[in-house]
Write an enzyme that holds these catalytic residues in place. Structure first.
Site, PDB file in Angstrom:
ATOM      1  N   HIS A 243      -9.912   2.570  -0.008  1.00 37.10           N
ATOM      2  CA  HIS A 243      -9.624   1.266   0.880  1.00 37.10           C
ATOM      3  C   HIS A 243     -10.791   1.612   2.223  1.00 37.10           C
ATOM      4  O   HIS A 243     -10.423   1.311   3.425  1.00 37.10           O
ATOM      5  CB  HIS A 243      -8.460   1.281   1.451  1.00 37.10           C
ATOM      6  CG  HIS A 243      -8.176  -0.038   2.156  1.00 37.10           C
ATOM      7  ND1 HIS A 243      -8.527  -0.527   3.555  1.00 37.10           N
ATOM      8  CD2 HIS A 243      -6.987  -0.784   1.834  1.00 37.10           C
ATOM      9  CE1 HIS A 243      -8.061  -1.624   3.393  1.00 37.10           C
ATOM     10  NE2 HIS A 243      -6.949  -1.898   2.659  1.00 37.10           N
TER      11      HIS A 243
ATOM     12  N   HIS B 213       0.697  -1.294  -0.132  1.00 46.11           N
ATOM     13  CA  HIS B 213       0.035  -0.089  -0.005  1.00 46.11           C
ATOM     14  C   HIS B 213       0.857   1.268   0.101  1.00 46.11           C
ATOM     15  O   HIS B 213       0.521   2.243   0.767  1.00 46.11           O
ATOM     16  CB  HIS B 213      -1.017   0.150   1.195  1.00 46.11           C
ATOM     17  CG  HIS B 213      -1.986  -0.932   1.385  1.00 46.11           C
ATOM     18  ND1 HIS B 213      -2.586  -1.401  -0.140  1.00 46.11           N
ATOM     19  CD2 HIS B 213      -2.825  -1.632   2.164  1.00 46.11           C
ATOM     20  CE1 HIS B 213      -3.526  -2.271   0.200  1.00 46.11           C
ATOM     21  NE2 HIS B 213      -3.705  -2.315   1.564  1.00 46.11           N
TER      22      HIS B 213
ATOM     23  N   GLU C 191     -12.175  -3.558  -2.657  1.00 46.62           N
ATOM     24  CA  GLU C 191     -11.033  -2.723  -3.571  1.00 46.62           C
ATOM     25  C   GLU C 191     -10.733  -2.850  -4.775  1.00 46.62           C
ATOM     26  O   GLU C 191     -10.002  -3.779  -5.244  1.00 46.62           O
ATOM     27  CB  GLU C 191      -9.668  -2.647  -2.818  1.00 46.62           C
ATOM     28  CG  GLU C 191      -9.966  -2.712  -1.041  1.00 46.62           C
ATOM     29  CD  GLU C 191      -8.604  -3.238  -0.475  1.00 46.62           C
ATOM     30  OE1 GLU C 191      -7.527  -2.684  -0.545  1.00 46.62           O
ATOM     31  OE2 GLU C 191      -8.808  -4.068   0.402  1.00 46.62           O
TER      32      GLU C 191
END
Length: 349
Positions: free
Chosen positions: A175, A105, A313
């Site tokens: 997210h 991420h 996501e």
């Protein structure tokens, strides 16, 4: 019906500004400029009772680091890069390994921790960010814009654009963690449907290992099924992840290429009557069942527990930059990265 969409800055602190989007049905969505994060989404249930369908931290200051990525825009790379390494045009790059031996991420100082510039435009909210060359180990000066629009049918449209002055990998996502019963219980009775015939099996580090059919497995949500019983299936992939943390291949071709904007998933909560629909043009949809939420301090002085929320996501495939379809996730000078994902919250009779 007269369109009454509005956007306003409703709170300001040293750490963040909070903006609120409203539609003609008085649905309210709040967004922080810290991580361009979705913080709250107030929506009625079948009895008219308004509840928040998003998970959020107890303290606003938690969004400064946002270790669980609540509601944030993720970049430059959503999901994982194996060993924190990739090769681009014959040159090797190393990025932060913040998830065991892998990159996750965007790293500890990814887009989810950044302070985005917010601009209100005709009932929408545009968030802008510049990521300088070398930030997080990624090449190129990258300019990103994310626009949020909430319409009167309860659709939140998220439009992404990005440009770079040098070739760079890019994989952006939003997210949010959802719980359609507004936190009165966990998500196990939610009915999930994912329109995908294949998903990516993972290894112990959650790196894709192979493309697999969902048929006959815990991962077959082509027909709506409650999440809870699937968490107890004796499926090795469920055991590896402690639940679901897998990417579904939601575009034709199964080759990591974006496709047309289409509805790829829906979730229904029988208790509240709320339904979440997800549409995207991305190749992958990561289903995460909140496997590591235990002990996270949530809103209303409530500590979250495992499986108290779920994420859907929209993104490229995890580690795609190191696979056969890498070129699809490289943004080159003169190109424009575009993505659209739509979350809709509605009532189902």
């Amino acid at each position: 019906m007269t369109n009454k969409k509005t956007v306003s800055c409703t709170a300001t602190t040293a750490d963040e500004n909070i903006y609120t989007l409203r539609n003609a049905q008085d649905m309210q969505l709040t967004i922080s400029d810290r991580g361009a994060s979705l913080v709250s989404w107030l929506a009625p249930d079948r009895y008219g009772r308004v509840g928040d369908v998003l998970l959020a931290y107890a303290e606003a200051g938690s969004y400064v680091q946002n270790p669980f990525y609540f509601g944030a825009i993720i970049g430059r790379w959503a999901n994982r890069i194996a060993a924190g390494q990739f090769e681009l045009d014959g040159r090797s790059y190393a990025v932060e390994c913040n998830d065991g031996d892998n990159h996750l991420h965007g790293g500890s100082s990814g887009f989810h921790t950044a302070r985005w510039l917010a601009t209100e435009e005709d009932g929408s909210l545009r968030m802008s960010l510049t990521s300088p060359d070398g930030e997080g180990g990624f090449p190129g000066n990258l300019k990103v814009q994310v626009t949020y629009r909430l319409d009167d049918e309860g659709r939140l449209t998220i439009d992404y654009e990005a440009q770079s002055d040098a070739p760079t990998p890019i994989n952006l996502t939003s997210h949010p963690y959802f719980n359609l019963n507004a936190g009165t219980s966990d998500i196990k009775d939610h009915l999930l449907c994912i329109d995908a015939s294949h998903y990516l099996k993972i290894d112990a580090g959650c790196i894709p290992a192979e493309l697999a059919s969902v048929a006959g497995s815990a991962f077959d949500f082509r027909q709506p099924a409650p999440i809870g019983p699937r968490l107890d299936w004796p499926d090795q992939q469920v055991l590896i992840a402690g639940g679901f943390n897998h990417c579904y291949c939601v575009q034709a071709g199964l080759n990591g290429q974006p496709g047309p904007l289409r509805e790829v998933a829906s979730v229904y909560d029988p208790g509240s009557g709320r339904k979440l629909s997800v549409a995207t043009d991305q190749a992958g949809l990561q289903f995460y069942s909140g496997n590591f939420l235990s002990g996270v301090a949530g809103r209303d002085a409530h500590d979250y527990a495992r499986h108290d929320g779920f994420c859907l996501e929209a993104q490229a495939y995890p580690n795609q930059i190191n696979g056969p379809h890498a070129e699809a996730v490289i943004l080159r000078p003169g190109q424009v990265y575009r993505q659209t994902t739509v979350y809709r919250v509605s009532l189902q009779s």
